[in-house]
Design an enzyme around this catalytic site. Sequence first.
Site, mmCIF file in Angstrom:
data_model
loop_
_atom_site.group_PDB
_atom_site.id
_atom_site.type_symbol
_atom_site.label_atom_id
_atom_site.label_comp_id
_atom_site.label_asym_id
_atom_site.label_seq_id
_atom_site.Cartn_x
_atom_site.Cartn_y
_atom_site.Cartn_z
ATOM 1 N N HIS A 21 0.851 -1.187 0.000
ATOM 2 C CA HIS A 21 0.000 0.000 0.000
ATOM 3 C C HIS A 21 0.894 1.246 0.000
ATOM 4 O O HIS A 21 2.126 1.131 -0.003
ATOM 5 C CB HIS A 21 -1.013 -0.016 1.147
ATOM 6 C CG HIS A 21 -0.422 -0.051 2.530
ATOM 7 N ND1 HIS A 21 0.463 0.891 3.002
ATOM 8 C CD2 HIS A 21 -0.600 -0.922 3.557
ATOM 9 C CE1 HIS A 21 0.795 0.632 4.243
ATOM 10 N NE2 HIS A 21 0.178 -0.491 4.612
ATOM 11 N N HIS A 24 3.910 1.623 2.487
ATOM 12 C CA HIS A 24 5.144 0.925 2.114
ATOM 13 C C HIS A 24 5.863 1.711 1.012
ATOM 14 O O HIS A 24 7.087 1.870 1.029
ATOM 15 C CB HIS A 24 4.858 -0.483 1.588
ATOM 16 C CG HIS A 24 4.022 -1.323 2.504
ATOM 17 N ND1 HIS A 24 2.853 -1.920 2.105
ATOM 18 C CD2 HIS A 24 4.195 -1.658 3.808
ATOM 19 C CE1 HIS A 24 2.341 -2.604 3.121
ATOM 20 N NE2 HIS A 24 3.136 -2.452 4.169
ATOM 21 N N CYS A 130 1.904 -10.203 20.016
ATOM 22 C CA CYS A 130 0.960 -9.755 18.976
ATOM 23 C C CYS A 130 1.440 -10.273 17.632
ATOM 24 O O CYS A 130 2.560 -9.944 17.196
ATOM 25 C CB CYS A 130 0.851 -8.227 18.931
ATOM 26 S SG CYS A 130 -0.078 -7.670 17.483
ATOM 27 N N CYS A 133 2.091 -7.474 14.978
ATOM 28 C CA CYS A 133 3.401 -6.806 15.110
ATOM 29 C C CYS A 133 4.531 -7.836 15.083
ATOM 30 O O CYS A 133 5.687 -7.450 14.976
ATOM 31 C CB CYS A 133 3.517 -6.057 16.431
ATOM 32 S SG CYS A 133 2.306 -4.783 16.731
ATOM 33 N N CYS A 147 -3.580 -5.324 21.552
ATOM 34 C CA CYS A 147 -2.412 -4.602 21.052
ATOM 35 C C CYS A 147 -2.855 -3.200 20.641
ATOM 36 O O CYS A 147 -3.838 -3.036 19.916
ATOM 37 C CB CYS A 147 -1.829 -5.348 19.849
ATOM 38 S SG CYS A 147 -0.762 -4.321 18.848
ATOM 39 N N HIS A 150 -2.653 -2.780 16.669
ATOM 40 C CA HIS A 150 -3.597 -3.500 15.816
ATOM 41 C C HIS A 150 -5.018 -3.549 16.365
ATOM 42 O O HIS A 150 -5.942 -3.948 15.645
ATOM 43 C CB HIS A 150 -3.089 -4.924 15.542
ATOM 44 C CG HIS A 150 -1.913 -4.940 14.613
ATOM 45 N ND1 HIS A 150 -0.617 -4.815 15.055
ATOM 46 C CD2 HIS A 150 -1.843 -5.005 13.263
ATOM 47 C CE1 HIS A 150 0.200 -4.824 14.024
ATOM 48 N NE2 HIS A 150 -0.511 -4.931 12.916
ATOM 49 N N LYS A 305 -3.046 5.484 11.544
ATOM 50 C CA LYS A 305 -2.065 4.903 10.629
ATOM 51 C C LYS A 305 -2.804 4.096 9.565
ATOM 52 O O LYS A 305 -3.605 3.225 9.882
ATOM 53 C CB LYS A 305 -1.134 3.975 11.419
ATOM 54 C CG LYS A 305 -0.103 3.300 10.539
ATOM 55 C CD LYS A 305 0.796 2.382 11.337
ATOM 56 C CE LYS A 305 1.789 1.692 10.433
ATOM 57 N NZ LYS A 305 1.884 0.266 10.621
ATOM 58 N N LYS A 308 -3.619 -2.045 5.915
ATOM 59 C CA LYS A 308 -4.496 -3.009 5.259
ATOM 60 C C LYS A 308 -5.408 -3.686 6.270
ATOM 61 O O LYS A 308 -6.578 -3.905 6.007
ATOM 62 C CB LYS A 308 -3.637 -4.063 4.535
ATOM 63 C CG LYS A 308 -3.311 -3.680 3.085
ATOM 64 C CD LYS A 308 -4.475 -3.992 2.159
ATOM 65 C CE LYS A 308 -4.400 -3.270 0.838
ATOM 66 N NZ LYS A 308 -3.555 -3.896 -0.151
HETATM 67 N N1 MSP Z 1 8.608 -6.840 8.199
HETATM 68 C C1 MSP Z 1 8.721 -5.750 9.080
HETATM 69 C C2 MSP Z 1 10.018 -4.991 8.863
HETATM 70 C C3 MSP Z 1 11.257 -5.807 9.013
HETATM 71 S S1 MSP Z 1 12.690 -4.875 8.671
HETATM 72 C C4 MSP Z 1 13.929 -5.829 9.184
HETATM 73 C C5 MSP Z 1 7.543 -4.808 8.874
HETATM 74 N N2 MSP Z 1 6.935 -4.875 7.697
HETATM 75 S S2 MSP Z 1 5.645 -4.051 7.273
HETATM 76 O O1 MSP Z 1 5.370 -4.477 5.942
HETATM 77 O O2 MSP Z 1 4.607 -4.204 8.229
HETATM 78 O O3 MSP Z 1 5.986 -2.532 7.312
HETATM 79 C C6 MSP Z 1 7.197 -2.048 6.884
HETATM 80 C C7 MSP Z 1 7.236 -0.556 6.808
HETATM 81 O O4 MSP Z 1 6.208 -0.047 5.973
HETATM 82 C C8 MSP Z 1 7.026 0.270 8.066
HETATM 83 O O5 MSP Z 1 8.018 0.387 8.951
HETATM 84 C C9 MSP Z 1 6.915 1.599 7.404
HETATM 85 O O6 MSP Z 1 8.195 1.938 6.939
HETATM 86 C C10 MSP Z 1 6.020 1.301 6.258
HETATM 87 N N3 MSP Z 1 4.634 1.584 6.574
HETATM 88 C C11 MSP Z 1 3.595 0.714 6.763
HETATM 89 N N4 MSP Z 1 2.464 1.419 6.971
HETATM 90 C C12 MSP Z 1 2.733 2.739 6.924
HETATM 91 C C13 MSP Z 1 1.990 3.918 6.968
HETATM 92 N N5 MSP Z 1 0.690 3.932 7.149
HETATM 93 N N6 MSP Z 1 2.649 5.089 6.799
HETATM 94 C C14 MSP Z 1 3.994 5.144 6.544
HETATM 95 N N7 MSP Z 1 4.717 4.059 6.502
HETATM 96 C C15 MSP Z 1 4.138 2.845 6.757
HETATM 97 O O7 MSP Z 1 7.243 -4.030 9.759
#
Ligand code: MSP
Length: 521
Positions: A21, A24, A130, A133, A147, A150, A305, A308
């Site tokens: 999304h 990311h 969780c 997380c 949590c 979430h 935040k 998904k």
């Molecule tokens: N898999 C772990 C990271 C491991 S790194 C060794 C993880 N993955 S994640 O897919 O849930 O999220 C990764 C990153 O996506 C978050 O840290 C952030 O950088 C970004 N984001 C996810 N949702 C976000 C927002 N709503 N806004 C901005 N960034 C966000 O955590």
Amino acid sequence: MASDKTFYLTTPIYYVNDAPHIGHAYTTVAGDVLTRWHRQKGESVWFLTGTDEHGEKVMNTAAQNNVSPQEWCDKLVEEAWKPNWRDLNIANDDFIRTTEPRHQERVQKFLQGLKDKGFIYQGKYEGPYCIGCEEFKLPGDLDEGKCKVHGRPVEMLSEENWFFKLSAFVPQLIERYKSHPEACEPTSARNEVLAFLESKEGVSDLSISRSTFDWGIPVPWDTDQVIYVWFDALLNYATAVGLGDAPDSEGGKKFAQTWPADVHLVGKDILRFHAVIWPAMLMAAELPVPGKVFAHGWLLVGGEKMSKSKLTGIAPSDITSHFGVDAFRYYFLRAIPFGSDGSFSWEDMSARYTSELANDFGNLASRLIAMIEKYCDGKIPAVATDAGLSGLLTETVAKADAAICALDFQGGITAIMDFCKRANGYVTEKEPWAIAKDPARNQELFDVLYNTAECVRALAVLLHPIMPATTETLWAALGAQATLGSIALQKVADIATWGTLPADSVVTKGAVLFPRLEEKQ
Ligand code: MSP
């Protein structure tokens, strides 16, 4: 930094439980812009992204979809994640998947090394976890048993696990952040980390294995257990560049050239993993710690935040199909200070698209090319200089360079767009269309057009890391591709050299850079 050290930047590796999304994409685009900028500074650069594929969350999603975890990961990586980064024009040098043998083997070797040094011991974990997380929670992390991130109930675990002596590294970590404030940014993030490290409850040792499921990397000496997904995932940054390989091997040489990472870009939700657990793991292995962990803010939807799991996730293609890829790359870095939260709003994005990209930048370029065609037979006139514009350009490049290298993308882009405004002001004040009516003022006309062309040339290069495709189109339209070579090869240090665009470069009217927006359905 040693002169032969590669500038090494990473994004988090993303969970493959779902498709990407815009949250990311925000992190990865920021990383792409910063690494493209450093490449244009002539530095050797390595940009890593990838996917986090182990753990209960991914395993459960695969089960819900009636496929094996590996099949699920393969499908999501090939059909969703890699195409998404291609579509957003992300120029990563490598893509690591935690299910790859190159990663798994190096993780096992690393863990064995920590055990041999006495940093791993057996214990019992009892407490909340969780799955969203993938985190062992502290009582303060919960709200009525749920949590806080979430909003879902946590699992209560009671397992015999292997533990890492995390608490032993607290004094060293505190010392690191006190003596190297740049190691954790922005300041609010560093304060949060220091407060956590210095808190009364203290940092406890970390369970680094799980025994109740098998989707993970086996603990090498106890194969009934798999390595905790975060311990596995954090190591990607080092396994991808050859962690633990013999110094004279390909991996060993890569490691020597890239490690330590210069910047780990992360969202603020995963700051502690990166600023506490990860450097402690490296300290235990006597490896250098990363230069900087930078925690950016969240994209919010309805004040929360975007995610998904809360059904507020917006796919990047929902936005790029309307505004185009480059406007997407531009907008979030321009509109939100990097490090703060920001709300996505369709209206704000439309407004900026129209005023900054279509009107200020796009129109300047198209007016210039139309006038060169009309008044100069389509050829860039002889070199001229405007001291005011040239001085401002020097200041702009210095400001943009300092800001972007400090991860102040908004400050950098603002400086560039202020220069764009000034160039528009110059054209409006000089009124070349009026000068053109008097043949006696031809030289004046050519000078104004050359000066404007230089502004556009500089803007194209300055904006290239942010909007690579549009600026490439513009570069070709200016005739610069033929005379100066590829735009990606233009160096930041040369941007302010007035007179760079050769006379007689042949302009061509190309496609409109930022077309008028269709009404949104
Ligand atoms: N898999 C772990 C990271 C491991 S790194 C060794 C993880 N993955 S994640 O897919 O849930 O999220 C990764 C990153 O996506 C978050 O840290 C952030 O950088 C970004 N984001 C996810 N949702 C976000 C927002 N709503 N806004 C901005 N960034 C966000 O955590």
